[in-house]
Write an enzyme that holds these catalytic residues in place. Structure first.
Site, PDB file in Angstrom:
ATOM      1  CG  ASN A   9      55.787  36.063  39.144  1.00 17.99           C
ATOM      2  OD1 ASN A   9      55.700  37.191  39.632  1.00 17.99           O
ATOM      3  ND2 ASN A   9      54.899  35.590  38.278  1.00 17.99           N
ATOM      4  CD1 TRP A  10      58.444  36.440  45.516  1.00 14.29           C
ATOM      5  CD2 TRP A  10      58.677  38.518  46.320  1.00 14.29           C
ATOM      6  NE1 TRP A  10      59.584  36.475  46.277  1.00 14.29           N
ATOM      7  CE2 TRP A  10      59.748  37.733  46.774  1.00 14.29           C
ATOM      8  CE3 TRP A  10      58.620  39.864  46.681  1.00 14.29           C
ATOM      9  CZ2 TRP A  10      60.746  38.252  47.592  1.00 14.29           C
ATOM     10  CZ3 TRP A  10      59.614  40.384  47.492  1.00 14.29           C
ATOM     11  CH2 TRP A  10      60.661  39.586  47.944  1.00 14.29           C
ATOM     12  CE  LYS A  11      52.069  33.931  39.960  1.00 16.39           C
ATOM     13  NZ  LYS A  11      51.114  32.925  39.526  1.00 16.39           N
ATOM     14  CG  HIS A  99      52.530  35.955  34.440  1.00 17.87           C
ATOM     15  ND1 HIS A  99      51.265  35.559  34.810  1.00 17.87           N
ATOM     16  CD2 HIS A  99      53.389  35.096  35.034  1.00 17.87           C
ATOM     17  CE1 HIS A  99      51.367  34.503  35.608  1.00 17.87           C
ATOM     18  NE2 HIS A  99      52.649  34.200  35.764  1.00 17.87           N
ATOM     19  CD  GLU A 101      48.985  35.160  37.662  1.00 25.00           C
ATOM     20  OE1 GLU A 101      49.746  36.022  38.124  1.00 25.00           O
ATOM     21  OE2 GLU A 101      48.992  33.967  38.044  1.00 25.00           O
ATOM     22  CD  GLU A 148      54.751  31.057  34.017  1.00 27.02           C
ATOM     23  OE1 GLU A 148      55.310  30.701  35.066  1.00 27.02           O
ATOM     24  OE2 GLU A 148      54.060  32.079  33.935  1.00 27.02           O
ATOM     25  N   GLY A 154      49.427  28.051  39.490  1.00 28.62           N
ATOM     26  CA  GLY A 154      48.769  28.218  40.783  1.00 28.62           C
ATOM     27  C   GLY A 154      47.794  27.101  41.137  1.00 28.62           C
ATOM     28  CB  SER A 185      52.164  23.618  40.023  1.00 30.29           C
ATOM     29  OG  SER A 185      50.925  24.314  40.057  1.00 30.29           O
TER      30      SER A 185
HETATM   31  P1  PGA Z   1      52.878  29.007  40.315  1.00 31.38           P
HETATM   32  O1  PGA Z   1      52.984  30.281  39.351  1.00 31.38           O
HETATM   33  O2  PGA Z   1      54.289  28.534  40.592  1.00 31.38           O
HETATM   34  O3  PGA Z   1      52.198  29.524  41.557  1.00 31.38           O
HETATM   35  O4  PGA Z   1      52.092  27.973  39.605  1.00 31.38           O
HETATM   36  C1  PGA Z   1      53.910  30.323  38.310  1.00 31.38           C
HETATM   37  C2  PGA Z   1      53.767  31.634  37.571  1.00 31.38           C
HETATM   38  O5  PGA Z   1      52.633  32.095  37.392  1.00 31.38           O
HETATM   39  O6  PGA Z   1      54.777  32.237  37.160  1.00 31.38           O
END
Ligand code: PGA
Length: 225
Positions: A9-11, A99, A101, A148, A154, A185
């Site tokens: 997931n590149w965001k 997600h 976010e 998650e 993150g 992570s």
């Molecule tokens: P992360 O993000 O691997 O940077 O913790 C995971 C995600 O938000 O899908």
């Protein structure tokens, strides 16, 4: 052997050139590796990169599914700035919905998320639906679920594989969904520990997927379990 999903997931990272470079480099790194049929690779890229990424992926003939990270809760219509599911039909086969976010920064509600799933399925997209606890709703039509935990996204501090495994068992029994990933992570040095757990069917990787060398390391480690 259980089916495993390894999803990047590149965001909100990477322009078109960076996206092309990433997949070309992945292709070099995986050149001598046969991805077995029980392993599914997905890369969720920004909308702006999807077309180029799909074209490059087709050319390289990599076994990688392309995903979007979001879609409109609406179909086609007067919704300025929205990308609807039907627009993605020929460039992506998956979409991430829910997600944390999106929920936190864009205030997406359960109703919107459920509408997004409906739109995705109407357009033939498969859905990875994200939740941060087993008490959250998962629409029936989701194809995969990602657990998650907020503290792990993150932060560099993942959940323990044992706890993630027991939460995922709980998610499976509460929602009836059978394919549940862990995200938060995940890196090359801990992915094996997660995938060794019986209930964890894959991983969703943010930060450690941005560098294609790190993502290919994750794939290689996953194949060793
Ligand atoms: P992360 O993000 O691997 O940077 O913790 C995971 C995600 O938000 O899908």
């Amino acid at each position: 052997m259980k089916n495993i999903t390894i999803a990047a997931n590149w965001k909100s990272f990477k322009n078109v050139t960076e996206s092309r470079n990433w997949i070309n480099r992945l292709s070099v790194d995986l050149a001598s590796i046969k991805i077995p049929p029980y392993v599914r690779l997905i890369v969720a890229a920004p909308f702006t990169s999807l077309y180029a990424l799909k074209a490059e992926n087709d050319k390289l003939q990599l076994p990688v599914d392309i995903a979007a990270q979001n879609i409109s809760a609406f179909g086609p219509g007067a919704y300025t700035g929205e990308i609807n599911a039907g627009m993605l039909g020929d460039i992506a086969s998956w979409v991430i919905i829910g997600h944390s976010e999106r929920r936190n920064y864009f205030h997406e509600t359960e109703k919107e998320l459920s509408d997004k799933v409906t739109q995705a399925k109407k357009a033939g997209l498969k859905v990875i639906y994200c939740i941060s606890s087993p008490d959250m709703t998962v629409p029936e039509q989701a194809d995969a679920v990602a657990y998650e935990p907020l503290f792990a996204i993150g932060t560099g501090k993942s959940d323990t594989p044992q706890n993630a495994n027991s939460v995922i068992l709980d998610i499976k029994s509460k929602t009836g969904h059978g394919h549940v990933l862990y995200g938060g992570s995940v890196k090359p040095d801990n992915v094996g520990e997660f995938l060794k757990e019986t209930e964890i069917d894959g991983v969703l990787i943010g930060g450690a997927s941005l560098d294609s060398a790190s993502f290919s390391q994750i794939i290689i480690k996953a194949l060793e379990i």
